[in-house]
Design a protein around this motif. Structure first.
Motif, mmCIF file in Angstrom:
data_model
loop_
_atom_site.group_PDB
_atom_site.id
_atom_site.type_symbol
_atom_site.label_atom_id
_atom_site.label_comp_id
_atom_site.label_asym_id
_atom_site.label_seq_id
_atom_site.Cartn_x
_atom_site.Cartn_y
_atom_site.Cartn_z
ATOM 1 N N SER A 62 -4.221 51.378 19.943
ATOM 2 C CA SER A 62 -2.798 51.624 19.770
ATOM 3 C C SER A 62 -2.067 50.304 19.890
ATOM 4 C CB SER A 62 -2.282 52.610 20.825
ATOM 5 O OG SER A 62 -2.541 52.121 22.131
ATOM 6 N N ILE A 63 -0.812 50.286 19.503
ATOM 7 C CA ILE A 63 -0.031 49.059 19.636
ATOM 8 C C ILE A 63 0.055 48.711 21.119
ATOM 9 C CG2 ILE A 63 2.264 48.053 19.369
ATOM 10 C CD1 ILE A 63 2.586 49.701 16.820
ATOM 11 N N GLY A 64 -0.376 47.520 21.484
ATOM 12 C CA GLY A 64 -0.378 47.084 22.876
ATOM 13 C C GLY A 64 -1.737 47.178 23.537
ATOM 14 N N GLN A 65 -2.642 47.967 22.942
ATOM 15 C CA GLN A 65 -3.967 48.141 23.548
ATOM 16 C C GLN A 65 -4.961 48.386 22.416
ATOM 17 O OE1 GLN A 65 -4.636 49.960 27.561
ATOM 18 N NE2 GLN A 65 -5.391 51.674 26.369
ATOM 19 N N ALA A 66 -5.509 47.306 21.902
ATOM 20 C CA ALA A 66 -6.255 47.416 20.644
ATOM 21 C C ALA A 66 -7.695 46.950 20.788
ATOM 22 C CB ALA A 66 -5.519 46.645 19.548
ATOM 23 N N GLY A 67 -8.199 46.273 19.756
ATOM 24 C CA GLY A 67 -9.617 45.959 19.676
ATOM 25 C C GLY A 67 -10.100 44.949 20.685
ATOM 26 N N GLU A 68 -9.166 44.247 21.364
ATOM 27 C CA GLU A 68 -9.596 43.259 22.346
ATOM 28 C C GLU A 68 -10.421 43.888 23.459
ATOM 29 O OE1 GLU A 68 -5.325 44.491 23.444
ATOM 30 O OE2 GLU A 68 -6.434 43.940 21.639
ATOM 31 N N PHE A 69 -10.220 45.184 23.700
ATOM 32 C CA PHE A 69 -10.963 45.829 24.777
ATOM 33 C C PHE A 69 -12.335 46.315 24.320
ATOM 34 C CE2 PHE A 69 -6.467 46.200 26.004
ATOM 35 C CZ PHE A 69 -6.531 45.392 27.121
ATOM 36 N N ASP A 70 -12.539 46.444 23.012
ATOM 37 C CA ASP A 70 -13.898 46.655 22.521
ATOM 38 C C ASP A 70 -14.705 45.385 22.745
ATOM 39 O OD1 ASP A 70 -16.120 47.834 21.283
ATOM 40 O OD2 ASP A 70 -15.564 47.023 19.329
ATOM 41 N N TYR A 71 -14.067 44.240 22.455
ATOM 42 C CA TYR A 71 -14.728 42.948 22.687
ATOM 43 C C TYR A 71 -15.056 42.768 24.169
ATOM 44 C CZ TYR A 71 -14.614 38.149 24.270
ATOM 45 O OH TYR A 71 -14.869 37.002 24.959
ATOM 46 N N SER A 72 -14.059 42.940 25.047
ATOM 47 C CA SER A 72 -14.279 42.655 26.471
ATOM 48 C C SER A 72 -15.265 43.637 27.080
ATOM 49 C CB SER A 72 -12.956 42.668 27.243
ATOM 50 O OG SER A 72 -12.303 43.911 27.139
ATOM 51 N N GLY A 73 -15.165 44.918 26.708
ATOM 52 C CA GLY A 73 -16.114 45.899 27.227
ATOM 53 C C GLY A 73 -17.529 45.627 26.765
ATOM 54 N N SER A 74 -17.676 45.212 25.508
ATOM 55 C CA SER A 74 -19.005 44.898 24.981
ATOM 56 C C SER A 74 -19.615 43.707 25.723
ATOM 57 C CB SER A 74 -18.918 44.590 23.479
ATOM 58 O OG SER A 74 -18.480 45.725 22.755
ATOM 59 N N GLN A 75 -18.796 42.713 26.020
ATOM 60 C CA GLN A 75 -19.279 41.555 26.777
ATOM 61 C C GLN A 75 -19.747 41.971 28.174
ATOM 62 O OE1 GLN A 75 -18.799 37.736 26.383
ATOM 63 N NE2 GLN A 75 -19.251 38.365 24.307
ATOM 64 N N ALA A 76 -18.968 42.846 28.819
ATOM 65 C CA ALA A 76 -19.336 43.314 30.156
ATOM 66 C C ALA A 76 -20.645 44.089 30.118
ATOM 67 C CB ALA A 76 -18.220 44.191 30.723
ATOM 68 N N LEU A 77 -20.813 44.909 29.088
ATOM 69 C CA LEU A 77 -22.043 45.692 28.958
ATOM 70 C C LEU A 77 -23.252 44.777 28.732
ATOM 71 C CD1 LEU A 77 -20.564 48.600 26.823
ATOM 72 C CD2 LEU A 77 -21.628 48.861 29.068
ATOM 73 N N LYS A 78 -23.062 43.702 27.967
ATOM 74 C CA LYS A 78 -24.141 42.725 27.783
ATOM 75 C C LYS A 78 -24.555 42.135 29.134
ATOM 76 C CE LYS A 78 -22.985 41.045 23.120
ATOM 77 N NZ LYS A 78 -22.449 39.888 22.360
ATOM 78 N N ALA A 79 -23.546 41.785 29.946
ATOM 79 C CA ALA A 79 -23.827 41.185 31.250
ATOM 80 C C ALA A 79 -24.579 42.159 32.156
ATOM 81 C CB ALA A 79 -22.516 40.753 31.906
ATOM 82 N N ARG A 126 11.830 45.853 32.661
ATOM 83 C CA ARG A 126 10.382 45.890 32.468
ATOM 84 C C ARG A 126 9.832 47.146 33.122
ATOM 85 N NH1 ARG A 126 8.497 40.981 30.740
ATOM 86 N NH2 ARG A 126 9.803 39.171 31.181
ATOM 87 N N SER A 127 8.912 47.819 32.426
ATOM 88 C CA SER A 127 8.274 49.008 32.986
ATOM 89 C C SER A 127 7.027 48.621 33.767
ATOM 90 C CB SER A 127 7.881 49.980 31.870
ATOM 91 O OG SER A 127 9.018 50.424 31.176
ATOM 92 N N ALA A 128 6.810 49.281 34.887
ATOM 93 C CA ALA A 128 5.571 49.088 35.642
ATOM 94 C C ALA A 128 4.478 49.963 35.063
ATOM 95 C CB ALA A 128 5.798 49.431 37.110
ATOM 96 N N PHE A 129 3.231 49.586 35.277
ATOM 97 C CA PHE A 129 2.064 50.394 34.901
ATOM 98 C C PHE A 129 2.030 50.725 33.408
ATOM 99 C CE2 PHE A 129 2.953 51.277 39.372
ATOM 100 C CZ PHE A 129 1.734 50.978 39.952
ATOM 101 N N THR A 130 2.532 49.833 32.563
ATOM 102 C CA THR A 130 2.444 50.050 31.121
ATOM 103 C C THR A 130 1.895 48.800 30.472
ATOM 104 O OG1 THR A 130 4.694 49.278 30.689
ATOM 105 C CG2 THR A 130 4.405 51.637 31.086
ATOM 106 N N LEU A 131 1.497 48.939 29.202
ATOM 107 C CA LEU A 131 0.857 47.837 28.485
ATOM 108 C C LEU A 131 1.716 47.436 27.305
ATOM 109 C CD1 LEU A 131 -1.967 46.357 28.600
ATOM 110 C CD2 LEU A 131 -2.596 47.832 26.718
ATOM 111 N N GLY A 132 1.673 46.152 26.979
ATOM 112 C CA GLY A 132 2.356 45.683 25.775
ATOM 113 C C GLY A 132 3.860 45.786 25.855
ATOM 114 N N GLY A 133 4.408 45.736 27.088
ATOM 115 C CA GLY A 133 5.863 45.797 27.218
ATOM 116 C C GLY A 133 6.442 47.137 26.851
ATOM 117 N N LEU A 134 5.640 48.200 26.880
ATOM 118 C CA LEU A 134 6.121 49.536 26.510
ATOM 119 C C LEU A 134 7.304 49.922 27.390
ATOM 120 C CD1 LEU A 134 5.785 52.158 24.901
ATOM 121 C CD2 LEU A 134 4.188 52.924 26.639
#
Length: 1159
Positions: free
Chosen positions: A89-106, A239-247
């Motif tokens: 979604s806007i604010g939470q996208a493919g970067e977490f597929d990358y980071s999660g995949s790296q963590a799983l490799k480790a 600014r909202s707390a507990f949200t991503l991408g400045g939602l």
């Protein structure tokens, strides 16, 4: 003990022509001879299990380090749960597929069993190559608790799944679930996460160490927000707390603006922060890594091109920073280390600053104590694998003992030094919502993706990045003509960069004037002026032949493409390319080596530049090139990255060398260990040809990266490139509606009536002949761009011009639109025209909803055996007619049968490439379609045909679109033929209702309505589903409300159904919120026939405010009925109850448990 490398600050690079402004970038190094690396000393020292030793080839160094490095006890974990981020979604996208995949490799390297919870079925991380078990379930407190209860892991990682995972982890801790189950939170502690997320606690923590933060007040009500703003003084930022991408964030200049903004924000977050506005200050970011022994390093610092006021996700970003003097750089660096140590982060995080451009005054904006979008960008910008390193740190490793993944000979305890510049530009798709969405960008993120370009001058990397954003852009040119130029410069929109170009090229604005209007640092504007001056020099040359070597080299070093140069001298790209090569002006290939060539690098992480004199690599692999999908955008997202990664891995399994080309920093395909060579480069014809010629590649695969590679496939072939798989001539035949129609007629496959039109008169004649409605669509586009259903002649001209604008080089196609027809997706793989494998998925929604927005069910639940056989026959005929070797996808509509006649099946589209549903069908059916496709493309070990659809399944999976309506203020949440979703999720179940129950809850932000709460119903009463929906909801104890007399009369006329018409303010959002609260409305079902005509349309107001108030919205009749039927089945089973110990719902089963194998 902290170990640091000194940071190399940039030295100026001077250009020979005085017209150009000096470039402040790290000095350019030629490749040095390989340095000798110390061999292991006599004897071989092996550390004890809990001993920490330096990463060194010397046994003596390892032995000595074991005595001095801290004795940290590593956590005893054998099974770890990783919480993913869900749908893109806007604010939470493919970067977490990358980071999660790296963590799983480790984790895999450490021998730890990884259990992943992530419903995003299109991602690479949701593959069994990485995780031991995968749960395609909602990332919610309840479902994560169920998985923890079932799996009983030793530890959990919360910092690799964005804001969703972090919020769930904090709530699980508060509930006591983690303590009760004895689960360790690995990496950054929960308390640190809470402090970084709770604005008031965060400010208190930084005040303790005298680090300046913005003057702010945390509030939980609108009245408190107004009082805080009076004290601080306007303008303020919320600014909202507990949200991503400045939602939910934004600027307010007066009480009225703040009242509206805070009302909306508090519906999305329990707490907001009112801060002093610092618009116009510089915004900078530092990526920080800290281990459990307090070793802390700065991996990367980045500077926003745009001043504070634009969310960093919507800003152009440059790494490393270019305008900071050394003292300011180190001032912020020192503060970053102090803050991160005080907060107690263990792993990776980022810290954002506002810096007054006229003094050394700075303020900390925020700290993200987790992997973020910026972490992915920093990883790709430096070559430092941040997510992988953070996962290793979470498992108890320290930085000195971890190896540098690039040099292999130094430790991870170093600060990267760059001899190049990286530029990130966001990708917006706001034009898809033209006329509805405010295109101004501010503190709330609106972009759907981003690109990253690498060059050795800012000019070079900027122009590369512009082309990466959209292939229609040749470089820095005036592609936008603002009505009010000064306003467009002062109040940024998604096209401000082109407004700057217009101001410089057309209106001769000076750097000083642009700085006064935009507050963009003059350094950047002077660099852009270099591009402008070179542009004028090329225009003055007048012809290709008049461009001498000096001017050609200068233009290429400034990032000009051959197409751009051709346009300026009124010639063709091919002519410019030939002339350039005759002058000996060709690109050089350089490595990303993290240490600015001070140590030898072993990675094949590459980029091309004209600001060099030697290559860093030898070209002797003759590998197979795989073209990636480029920037994430509506219509092309992480599913194509899964296809590209899977293809590259299969090629390597075959023993082939692989060359990946992509420029998206959020992807797994741009990990340098996923291919033998990774070129972080453009996907246009010019750059692909450069790399193909340099690498002397064996061939190019264009069918796994979505539409971008397809668009250049035919030209590649015509230029002599060996395009593997389906012949590009056949791709062209499938894309060209006239040619494709003739093929279908030739093999006896039905299709709707159609016509190619180039004039309004031709369009009117066709529509009158076949009768309205008709469908308008351009050729060679993705995601249904400019595709529209036209119901009457009055709308025809407007829709026709929109389609022509999107695809100007191809005629517009019109087809007869068949209303109330069922739509079916067929994904297949063929070899030399023979069908090898196929999948048939049915849409829940009727035709008229884009397949990317539709709800897909697999296996189909309404198609009988006869229909399945006929669909397979159509796939076989089309595969043979187009001589397909590789993947393909078709959309087919099933027209309802009349009487005893057989229902009609009509092909409406065929793409000779992998589709967005390939990961879905592969994972649901337990058969990897891309593995089969790669064999077919290469002609190596091609499997025998198999009909996997003939095998009955005892489960169902449903793919649901993930929308980002909340981010797109004003957009009408209505589904049509042009795609609007930003991602997808999928879940499994024993039947269609159980699968849909889990899938719909997997969409980010979906909240089930409480029993007995109110449901607002509206829309088209002629839809037969309306009766069923109302009756089931009443029987379940919900209260029905409506705003329309027509709906009131209709529903009250049904037996045993009662509905109340309520006061419904159309323009006052605050009053409408009060009405929703008064009647406890927790769900909106709106079945309108068409989009809202204006902002006061009753149905539009209902849909839009459901989104703005964070309520579930069902906007399609068939999915709404499926939802209430699912409610009817799940409520008696406790479906609306919160998590309780010992109860695990039936749908909480792993992917392997459903499918029966690891695939």
């Amino acid at each position: 003990m902290s170990l640091f490398r000194p940071v190399l600050k940039p030295r100026p690079v001077r250009f020979p022509r005085r017209i150009l402004h000096s470039q402040r970038v790290a000095s350019i190094h030629t490749t040095r001879p390989a340095l000798a690396v110390a061999q292991a000393a006599v004897g071989d020292y092996t550390p004890e299990p809990d001993e920490h030793v330096l990463s060194s080839p010397s046994a003596l160094a390892r032995k000595l380090s074991a005595r001095v490095l801290p004795k940290l006890k590593r956590p005893d974990v054998r099974k770890v749960v990783i919480v993913g981020s869900g749908g893109l979604s806007i604010g939470q996208a493919g970067e977490f597929d990358y980071s999660g995949s790296q963590a799983l490799k480790a984790l895999k390297e450490e021998g730890v069993d990884a259990v992943l919870i992530n419903p995003n079925i299109a991602t690479w991380q949701t593959s069994h190559q990485l995780a031991s078990e995968v749960y395609f379930l909602p990332v919610t407190v309840d479902y994560v608790a169920y998985v923890l209860e079932k799996e009983r892991p030793d530890g959990v990682l919360l910092t690799f799944g964005g804001q969703s995972a972090l919020n769930v982890g904090i709530e699980l801790d508060k509930m006591g679930v983690l303590d009760r189950l004895g689960i360790k939170v690995l990496g950054t502690p929960i308390r640190t996460l809470e402090v970084s997320e709770d604005r008031e606690l965060f400010v208190q923590a930084l005040n303790e160490i005298d680090i300046p933060v913005a003057v702010s007040t945390a509030v939980t009500s609108v009245n408190d927000a107004l009082k805080a703003a009076e004290t601080i003084g306007y303008p303020v930022i919320l600014r909202s707390a507990f949200t991503l991408g400045g939602l939910g964030s934004g600027f307010a200049n007066d009480p009225d603006e703040l009242r509206d903004l805070s009302a909306k924000s508090l519906s999305l977050s329990p707490q907001v922060l009112i801060e002093r506005s610092m618009k116009g200050w510089k915004e900078l970011e530092y990526e920080v890594v800290r281990d459990g022994a307090d070793n802390t390093i700065i991996c990367c610092n980045m500077e926003n091109f745009d001043p504070l006021g634009t969310h960093t996700g919507d800003s152009i970003v440059v790494a490393p920073s270019q305008t900071l003097p050394d003292d300011e750089y180190h001032m912020l660096r020192t503060a970053a280390l102090k803050v991160i140590r005080h907060l107690g982060v263990v792993g990776e995080c980022n810290i954002q600053y506002a810096l007054n451009p006229d003094s050394k005054e700075y303020r900390v904006i925020e700290v993200n104590a987790r992997l973020s979008r910026s972490s992915a960008l920093a990883s790709k910008a430096t070559g430092y694998p941040l997510a992988y390193t953070a996962a290793k740190i979470a498992l108890g490793h320290t930085l000195p003992e971890l190896p540098n993944a690039v040099t292999k000979s130094t430790t991870a305890c170093f600060e990267p030094s760059l001899d190049y510049i990286v530029t990130k530009i966001p990708k917006w798709d706001l034009a898809k919502f033209s006329g509805q969405v405010d295109r101004k960008v501010g503190s709330a993120m609106k972009s759907v993706g981003e690109v990253m370009a690498i060059g050795r001058t800012f000019e070079e990397s900027l122009q590369k990045a512009i082309r990466q954003v959209d292939p229609r852009y040749a470089g820095f040119e005036a592609y936008h003509t603002p009505e009010d130029l000064d306003d467009a410069l002062t109040r940024p929109t998604d096209t401000r960069l082109f407004a700057i170009a217009y101001a410089m090229f057309k209106k001769a604005y000076t750097v000083d004037k642009l700085h006064d209007l935009t507050k963009i640092d003059k350094w950047f504007l002077y660099k852009i002026d270099n591009i402008v001056q070179t542009h004028h020099a090329l225009e003055e040359a007048g012809s290709v032949a008049s461009i001498d070597k000096d001017l050609m080299l200068r233009a290429k070093q400034m990032g000009f493409s051959d197409t751009q140069i051709a346009d300026l001298v009124s010639d063709k790209e091919d002519v410019v390319r030939a002339h350039r090569k005759s002058l000996g002006v060709t690109p050089f290939v350089k490595r990303i080596d993290t240490l600015a060539a001070e140590y030898p690098a072993t990675t094949n992480y590459l980029y091309t530049t004209y600001n060099a004199s030697t290559h860093d690599v030898e070209f002797d692999d003759q590998g197979t090139m795989v073209l990636g999908s480029g920037v994430y955008r509506i219509g092309s997202s992480v599913e194509f990255d899964w296809c590209a990664v899977t293809c590259a891995r299969k090629l390597r399994d075959m023993g082939r060398k692989t060359v990946m080309i992509n420029y998206n920093p959020e992807t797994v395909s741009t990990d340098f260990d996923e291919a033998d060579r990774l070129y972080f480069e453009e996907l246009g014809w010019e750059r692909v040809m450069d790399i193909y010629e340099l690498e002397q590649a064996e061939g190019v695969i264009v069918s796994v990266g979505g539409q971008l590679p397809q668009n250049i496939a035919l030209r590649l072939k015509q230029t002599g490139v060996n395009v593997l798989g389906t012949d590009p001539e056949q791709i062209d035949r499938a894309e060209d509606r006239h040619k494709f129609s003739a093929i279908l007629d030739g093999v006896g496959v039905d299709q709707p009536a159609w016509a190619e039109v180039t004039t309004l008169e031709e369009a009117k004649a066709f529509a009158n002949r076949v009768s309205y409605p008709v469908l308008i669509r351009p050729s060679y586009v993705l995601s249904g761009a400019a595709m529209n259903v036209v119901w009457e002649e009055a709308d025809l001209e407007y829709r026709l011009s929109a389609a022509a604008a999107v695809s100007p080089n191809h005629p517009v196609v019109m087809t007869k639109f068949i209303d109330n027809a069922q739509e079916i997706d067929v994904d297949g793989v063929a070899y030399k025209g023979q069908l090898l494998v196929h999948a048939i998925s049915e849409h829940v929604e009727n035709a008229g909803v884009h397949s990317g927005d539709a709800t897909l069910v697999l296996p189909p639940f309404t198609l009988d055996a006869r229909d399945m056989a006929r669909l397979k026959e159509i796939a076989q005929k089309v595969a043979k007619a187009l001589d397909i070797s590789g993947p393909f996808n078709m959309q087919i509509i099933k027209k309802p049968a009349e009487g005893n006649e057989e229902s009609e099946l009509k092909v409406i589209e065929c793409n000779l490439r992998a589709s967005r549903s390939f990961p879905f069908v592969s994972k649901v059916l337990g058969h990897n379609f891309i593995d089969t496709a790669t064999a077919a493309i290469t002609g190596v070990n091609v499997p025998e045909p198999v009909d996997i659809m003939a095998t009955k399944k005892d489960y169902t999976s449903i793919k649901v679109a993930q929308f980002s309506w909340t981010r797109l203020g004003g957009a009408d949440p209505y589904l049509g033929v042009e795609m609007a979703s930003t991602g997808e999720v999928a879940s499994f179940g024993r039947d269609v209702h159980e699968a849909y129950w889990a899938s719909l809850q997997s969409t980010t932000g979906f909240k089930l309505p409480a029993k007995g709460s109110g449901v607002l119903v509206g829309g088209d009463i002629t839809k037969p589903e309306m009766k069923t929906i109302a009756k089931i909801l009443i029987d379940l104890g919900f209260k029905l409300y409506c705003s329309s007399t027509t709906v009131e009369d209709f529903l009250n006329g049904l037996p045993y159904v009662g509905v109340k018409k309520i006061f419904f303010p159309l323009r006052d959002k605050r009053k409408l919120r009060q009405v929703f609260d008064e009647y406890d409305i927790q769900c909106v079902i709106n079945l309108a026939k068409s989009r809202g005509k204006d902002a006061s349309d009753e149905d539009y107001v209902a849909r839009r405010n459901a989104v703005d108030f964070g309520l579930p919205l069902l906007n399609n009749a068939r999915t709404a009925q499926l939802f209430v039927e699912s409610l009817e089945r799940k409520m008696p089973q406790g479906g609306l109850r919160k998590y309780s110990e010992g109860r695990i719902p039936a749908e909480v089963r792993s992917w392997r448990e459903f499918v029966g194998a690891r695939v």
